[in-house]
Scaffold this active site. Structure first.
Site, mmCIF file in Angstrom:
data_model
loop_
_atom_site.group_PDB
_atom_site.id
_atom_site.type_symbol
_atom_site.label_atom_id
_atom_site.label_comp_id
_atom_site.label_asym_id
_atom_site.label_seq_id
_atom_site.Cartn_x
_atom_site.Cartn_y
_atom_site.Cartn_z
ATOM 1 C CE LYS A 125 118.133 -44.332 -122.418
ATOM 2 N NZ LYS A 125 117.060 -43.315 -122.351
ATOM 3 C CG HIS A 156 111.914 -42.594 -114.317
ATOM 4 N ND1 HIS A 156 113.157 -42.400 -113.743
ATOM 5 C CD2 HIS A 156 111.950 -41.928 -115.506
ATOM 6 C CE1 HIS A 156 113.901 -41.663 -114.554
ATOM 7 N NE2 HIS A 156 113.199 -41.367 -115.619
ATOM 8 C CG ASN A 188 112.095 -47.094 -116.048
ATOM 9 O OD1 ASN A 188 111.979 -46.092 -116.735
ATOM 10 N ND2 ASN A 188 111.967 -48.313 -116.546
ATOM 11 C CE LYS A 235 111.451 -46.645 -122.115
ATOM 12 N NZ LYS A 235 111.804 -46.834 -120.688
ATOM 13 N NE ARG A 239 115.880 -48.674 -122.747
ATOM 14 C CZ ARG A 239 115.715 -48.278 -124.001
ATOM 15 N NH1 ARG A 239 115.859 -49.161 -124.984
ATOM 16 N NH2 ARG A 239 115.417 -47.037 -124.290
ATOM 17 C CG HIS A 242 106.612 -41.753 -114.988
ATOM 18 N ND1 HIS A 242 106.867 -42.854 -115.774
ATOM 19 C CD2 HIS A 242 107.482 -40.794 -115.398
ATOM 20 C CE1 HIS A 242 107.840 -42.571 -116.626
ATOM 21 N NE2 HIS A 242 108.238 -41.329 -116.400
ATOM 22 C CD GLU A 261 115.952 -38.761 -116.231
ATOM 23 O OE1 GLU A 261 116.657 -39.779 -116.034
ATOM 24 O OE2 GLU A 261 114.706 -38.799 -116.294
ATOM 25 C CD GLU A 269 111.847 -50.326 -119.601
ATOM 26 O OE1 GLU A 269 110.987 -50.291 -118.714
ATOM 27 O OE2 GLU A 269 112.130 -49.353 -120.323
ATOM 28 N NE ARG A 318 102.336 -52.435 -141.989
ATOM 29 C CZ ARG A 318 101.736 -52.495 -143.183
ATOM 30 N NH1 ARG A 318 102.437 -52.202 -144.282
ATOM 31 N NH2 ARG A 318 100.480 -52.861 -143.292
ATOM 32 C CG HIS A 328 110.489 -36.390 -116.828
ATOM 33 N ND1 HIS A 328 109.732 -37.481 -116.455
ATOM 34 C CD2 HIS A 328 111.716 -36.878 -117.143
ATOM 35 C CE1 HIS A 328 110.450 -38.578 -116.556
ATOM 36 N NE2 HIS A 328 111.661 -38.239 -116.972
#
Length: 368
Positions: A230, A251, A248, A146, A244, A255, A188, A240, A124, A273
């Protein structure tokens, strides 16, 4: 050793990002991040031959009693799967990793995402130390917590928020980075100027050639400034739910391109990417202009900067607009109200926009 730049990240969990030369061999610094008796180093077949033995030797020199194992995967986004995730958990089990064990992610974004997700799930949640070796991972994926793996239907659909215990970025690792991967990371870096600070775009325009030439000071400054942007937004919005999501920018388009190409970037027959994000940023800027939100001149400025950094700015041949739109519908940034995009008001000023009409998106995709 050159001066170390340090960025503090807060927002639920507080940790430091340390940026400088020679940190991979600093066993004392690495060992301070490991609380227990067990550490699993996760890497890939490109990075491990270069750095894994060095990191393991540095750890043993500083902590002779530390039990260290490693788990190495083939390189590439297409390896970031539930099957590899299961293998990583099996490696933790074989090590006998306890609740105070650490996972050390030594590599790029794929390794960081996979290792971080395994750390989030083992018993966990155990510590993850991010040791990024690519520019893209240093400025983006290693920071903020993330973690995820991909499914055939979409990128990063299975994951968790799991902030690292520390981020240690050795800029000398960038000297061995292939040119294509360096450029992917610069996409980025450009993103932070595009969404937060037009003056950073000015700095990037002035230092484009130095960055491509791998000037140590220019790269260290680019990494540190990107991490500060960031860190600021992560502190405001760890999970997010708001600001936040602006990270993206580009993205949603990017993506969709990656998924439609079957994550083929590392095999050489598709965009990786960073390249997909570069194209996605231009498409998002064009969508902003088409909706009357931003100036076409800002679109041209962004496109020109990306091209100076030798990044693609148009959709690869063979990708159908409707197919890309369908991919976007499964993107995490879509919700019950429809597609959400990060759009521009102007360079350096982005916002989240919901309910963007499909026909506007299709028109931008069709124009390429």
């Amino acid at each position: 050793m050159s001066a170390i730049r340090r960025v503090e990240v807060s927002g639920g969990t507080t940790y430091s990002i340390e940026i400088g030369a020679g940190l991979l061999d600093d066993g004392a610094r690495l060992a301070r991040t490991v609380r227990g008796r067990h550490a699993l180093i996760v890497s890939d077949e490109n990075v491990a031959p270069l750095y894994l033995a060095r990191v393991e030797a540095a750890l043993h020199a500083a902590r002779p009693g530390l039990s260290v194992a490693h788990f190495v995967i083939p390189p590439g986004e297409h390896e970031k799967t539930l099957a590899r995730f299961g293998e990583c958990l099996a490696a933790l089990a074989a090590l006998g990793a306890t609740r105070d064990a650490s996972v050390i992610a030594l590599g790029g974004g794929v390794v960081g995402d996979l290792a971080g997700f395994a750390a989030a799930c083992w018993m966990r949640g155990i510590d993850c130390v991010q040791v990024p070796t690519t520019l893209l991972a240093m400025v983006d994926s290693s920071v903020g917590g993330k973690t995820a793996v991909d499914l055939p239907s979409g990128k990063n659909l299975v994951g968790a928020f799991h902030p690292p215990r520390a981020v240690i970025a050795d800029t000398t690792a960038l000297r061995s980075l292939p040119d294509r991967e360096l450029r992917a990371g610069l996409a980025e870096v450009v993103k932070y100027g595009a969404i937060f600070d037009a003056s950073f775009l000015d700095w990037l325009e002035a230092h484009a050639e130095a960055l491509l030439a791998r000037d140590d000071e220019a790269l260290a400054e680019a990494v540190a400034r990107s991490c500060r942007y960031k860190a600021d937004v992560v502190a405001r919005d760890l999970y997010e739910h708001g600001d936040r999501a602006m990270l993206n920018f580009g993205h949603t388009f990017g993506h969709a391109i990656e998924t439609e190409q079957g994550y083929a970037g590392t095999r050489g027959d598709g965009l990786n990417h960073g390249e997909a994000v570069a194209v996605g940023m231009v498409l998002a800027a064009r969508l902003s202009a088409a909706l009357g939100r931003a100036s076409p001149a800002d679109v041209d400025r962004l496109k020109h900067l990306l091209e100076r950094l030798d990044l693609p700015t148009s959709i690869p041949d063979g990708l159908a607009p409707q197919a890309l739109l369908e991919r976007m519908r499964l993107d995490k940034k879509a919700d019950a109200a429809g597609l959400r995009f990060i759009l521009w008001d102007k360079a350096g000023a982005a916002r989240i926009v919901a309910g963007v009409p499909d026909d506007a998106v299709l028109s931008v995709l069709a124009a390429g």
